[in-house]
Every structure is written in C-alpha cells, then in structure tokens.
Design an enzyme around this catalytic site. Sequence first.
Site, PDB file in Angstrom:
ATOM      1  N   CYS A  19       1.036  -1.367   0.251  1.00  0.00           N
ATOM      2  CA  CYS A  19       0.047   0.102   0.192  1.00  0.00           C
ATOM      3  C   CYS A  19       0.672   1.335  -0.009  1.00  0.00           C
ATOM      4  O   CYS A  19       0.575   2.544  -0.336  1.00  0.00           O
ATOM      5  CB  CYS A  19      -0.705  -0.221   1.308  1.00  0.00           C
ATOM      6  SG  CYS A  19      -1.712  -1.552   1.717  1.00  0.00           S
ATOM      7  N   HIS A  78      -3.185   6.446   2.322  1.00  0.00           N
ATOM      8  CA  HIS A  78      -4.215   5.838   1.556  1.00  0.00           C
ATOM      9  C   HIS A  78      -5.189   5.535   2.296  1.00  0.00           C
ATOM     10  O   HIS A  78      -5.170   5.521   3.158  1.00  0.00           O
ATOM     11  CB  HIS A  78      -2.599   4.035   2.256  1.00  0.00           C
ATOM     12  CG  HIS A  78      -3.747   2.754   1.938  1.00  0.00           C
ATOM     13  ND1 HIS A  78      -3.781   2.685   0.894  1.00  0.00           N
ATOM     14  CD2 HIS A  78      -3.170   1.622   2.853  1.00  0.00           C
ATOM     15  CE1 HIS A  78      -4.118   1.176   0.766  1.00  0.00           C
ATOM     16  NE2 HIS A  78      -3.759   0.872   2.408  1.00  0.00           N
ATOM     17  N   ASN A  99     -10.190  -1.181  -0.127  1.00  0.00           N
ATOM     18  CA  ASN A  99      -8.844  -1.150  -0.057  1.00  0.00           C
ATOM     19  C   ASN A  99      -8.078  -1.536  -1.361  1.00  0.00           C
ATOM     20  O   ASN A  99      -8.366  -2.425  -1.645  1.00  0.00           O
ATOM     21  CB  ASN A  99      -8.668  -1.330   1.029  1.00  0.00           C
ATOM     22  CG  ASN A  99      -6.928  -1.914   1.266  1.00  0.00           C
ATOM     23  OD1 ASN A  99      -6.145  -0.893   0.360  1.00  0.00           O
ATOM     24  ND2 ASN A  99      -5.965  -2.004   2.091  1.00  0.00           N
TER      25      ASN A  99
HETATM   26  S1  B82 Z   1      -9.806  -4.475  11.918  1.00  0.00           S
HETATM   27  O1  B82 Z   1      -8.687  -5.457  12.281  1.00  0.00           O
HETATM   28  O2  B82 Z   1     -11.032  -5.391  11.963  1.00  0.00           O
HETATM   29  N1  B82 Z   1     -10.035  -3.424  13.580  1.00  0.00           N
HETATM   30  C1  B82 Z   1      -9.144  -3.126  13.723  1.00  0.00           C
HETATM   31  C2  B82 Z   1      -8.443  -3.080  15.086  1.00  0.00           C
HETATM   32  C3  B82 Z   1     -11.285  -2.975  12.972  1.00  0.00           C
HETATM   33  C4  B82 Z   1     -11.706  -1.853  13.189  1.00  0.00           C
HETATM   34  C5  B82 Z   1      -8.694  -3.690  10.485  1.00  0.00           C
HETATM   35  C6  B82 Z   1      -9.817  -3.239   9.670  1.00  0.00           C
HETATM   36 BR1  B82 Z   1     -11.608  -3.408   9.568  1.00  0.00          BR
HETATM   37  C7  B82 Z   1      -9.514  -2.959   8.209  1.00  0.00           C
HETATM   38  C8  B82 Z   1      -8.588  -2.271   8.331  1.00  0.00           C
HETATM   39  C9  B82 Z   1      -7.532  -2.463   9.088  1.00  0.00           C
HETATM   40  C10 B82 Z   1      -5.923  -1.574   9.418  1.00  0.00           C
HETATM   41  O3  B82 Z   1      -5.120  -1.539  10.068  1.00  0.00           O
HETATM   42  N2  B82 Z   1      -5.682  -1.811   8.088  1.00  0.00           N
HETATM   43  C11 B82 Z   1      -4.197  -1.247   7.743  1.00  0.00           C
HETATM   44  C12 B82 Z   1      -3.619  -0.839   8.674  1.00  0.00           C
HETATM   45  C13 B82 Z   1      -2.149  -0.203   7.955  1.00  0.00           C
HETATM   46  C14 B82 Z   1      -1.031  -0.413   7.372  1.00  0.00           C
HETATM   47  C15 B82 Z   1      -2.596  -0.718   5.771  1.00  0.00           C
HETATM   48  C16 B82 Z   1      -3.739  -1.199   6.332  1.00  0.00           C
HETATM   49  C17 B82 Z   1      -4.660  -2.042   5.223  1.00  0.00           C
HETATM   50  O4  B82 Z   1      -5.927  -2.657   5.984  1.00  0.00           O
HETATM   51  O5  B82 Z   1      -4.362  -1.715   3.951  1.00  0.00           O
HETATM   52  C18 B82 Z   1      -7.934  -3.426  10.810  1.00  0.00           C
END
Ligand code: B82
Length: 318
Positions: A113, A243, A273
Amino acid sequence: MNQYGKISATARYLPDNIVTNDDLAQWMDTSDEWIQSRTGIKQRHIAKEENTSDLCTEVARKLLAKKQIDPASLDFIIVATMSPDYSSPSVACQVQGRIGAHGAMAFDLAAACAGFVYALATAENFIRTGLKCGIVIGGEKTSKLLDWEDRSTAVLFGDGAAGVLLEADDKPSIIRQVLRADGERSDSLVAGFRPTQTHYYQEESPAGLTMDGRGIWNFALNDVVKDLQAFTEEEPIDLYLFHQANRRIIEKMAKKLKEPIEKFPMNLANYGNTSAASIPILLDELVEEGKIQFDGTQKVVLTGYGGGLAWGNLLLEL
Ligand code: B82
C-alpha cells in the site's frame, strides 16, 4: 540546469463490475451495516476477465491521450503492485509492450500500500538524474488473492489502477520525501502464496492475503502518525492524501495531527482498499473535481502505509 519531476497528468481505471456490501451479504455471513460501520466501505470494483496488467494499460493509454504524448518518447514505466499477473514479466513490461513505449525502462515495484509513494519518489530520482518523461502507476487486482470464504478480509479490498505522467521541469512538484520500512513486522500483512502452501497434496486453496488487523492498526496510528507529525510540523498543509484502508484510521490520524477532517479527502466508500492504487485514484478524482488545480499554490502530503511493513510521506507542491 537542474531538472525535477512535474506531474503533468493523472488518470484512473476501475473495472466495470461493482460489488456492493448487500451483494456480498447475499452469500457471505456479513452485512452492509457491519462493513460500513467498521470500515466506511459501501462497494468495491472487482475485475472479472481483466488482470492487473489490463487495468494498468488502460491507465497508461489515458495518460498518453490526455497530453498527446508519443509512447515512444517515454523513458520509464514503473508499476507499483502486490498483485502482478506474473512474477515475470513485470506488469510494467506488459504495459510497455502494449502501448508501444519502445525502449522505455520498465519495472514493477513491490511496496504494497506504500507502493505508489515509493514509486513516485523513485521516478523523481530518475528525472533528477537526467530522464525526461515517464509513467508511474499503482495497480492491483487483489480480488485474485483473497480467500472469499474469509469475511474478515474479503470485504475490505477492491481492484483498480491509477497513475501519473511525470515530466522534466525547472520547478519541483516533490519537495520532500521520507520512505521507511520495518521488515521485522513483515508477517503482519502478507499478500501472495507461499510455495509450500500450494503443494499438490494441499486440499484447500489457501488465502493469498492475510493480516493481523490489530497489529497494523496500531502501526498506522503509532509509527505512521509519528513520522507524519515530524514531516508536517515545518509548514501548513492544505490536503492529506492518505492510503484508503479504513475510514476510522484516517479519522483518528486527522485527530492526532490536530487537523480538520476536511483536509483528508476519502473515497474508500466506493472502492474499498485498492492498495497501491488508492492514492493515485484519489489524486485523479480531486484533479477531476477541480480541488487540485496544478497552479503551484497547494501543499499536498501523500502518505502510503502497509505490508512490508513499508510506509512513506511525500510533500508535493501542486
Ligand atoms: S480491523 O483489524 O478489523 N479493525 C481494527 C482493530 C477494525 C476496526 C481492520 C480493518 Br476491518 C480494516 C483495516 C485495518 C487496518 O488496520 N488496515 C491497515 C493498517 C495499516 C496499514 C495498512 C492497512 C490496510 O488495511 O491496508 C484493520
């Protein structure tokens, strides 16, 4: 005389097929309410026949058409992707051949990303050392990596591609850059198939995309924000093009930066995404809407972060 890269055109290409949250909920144990409240995503484009190289070729063709550029005059084509058609040939070489950019250097760049930010910084250095004109694209068909039975990841991603034409100019568009990585946390976001997982004796098809949601969430809100705070403290910023992974990540980042949410345009509701494509898709939409005018008056930060872990910030004057 010194020369720098100037973004002279932007373009995007999204495959026709739109899949809404309700479409997914028809056959997967999920709901529009669940997906929207946790992520901000309403729909995503999912390519059927087309592969990553097809999406990227459309972007390249649009860029050349916008500026009436002869493909043979391109010096380089860089494609940021984590979902190439093949390991080799690169997507960039496929694009080069299809558009007739004879002689242009062409290669893919793998930084998930953060790929578009890494690729644009790389392209800038080619121009500063003498090349005149090239294309930088972020393009993904993540849908082919997803385990469509895993509702925790399948609902998050979408396919798409977008990019920019970079031409030599006496005034820079990219003012500052910081690119970073932490390979010790490489397990927390993995795209692609391990050879040992695809042996003939394996019965189930494995997931080609796995993530430690909580781990990368903390990475975004701690490491990425910390660098951003240092990166942006010297001057006022007009727009932050982040991003597009999750609406709540962007809202929390805005708060930590003590900036109004209006400075953080978002489009993940429509696309999910799209990994390396998310920042250039957003950039092209803002140009189309007249919110970025290339009049040299706007300070715009591009921030990519994701698998690697790799992340980076670019300060653009547009
Ligand atoms: S999750 O883990 O389900 N969550 C956070 C605790 C729910 C709110 C989640 C979800 Br659903 C979607 C995205 C992320 C996330 O942290 N994404 C990223 C973080 C850093 C770098 C890249 C990403 C990415 O998804 O591309 C967590």
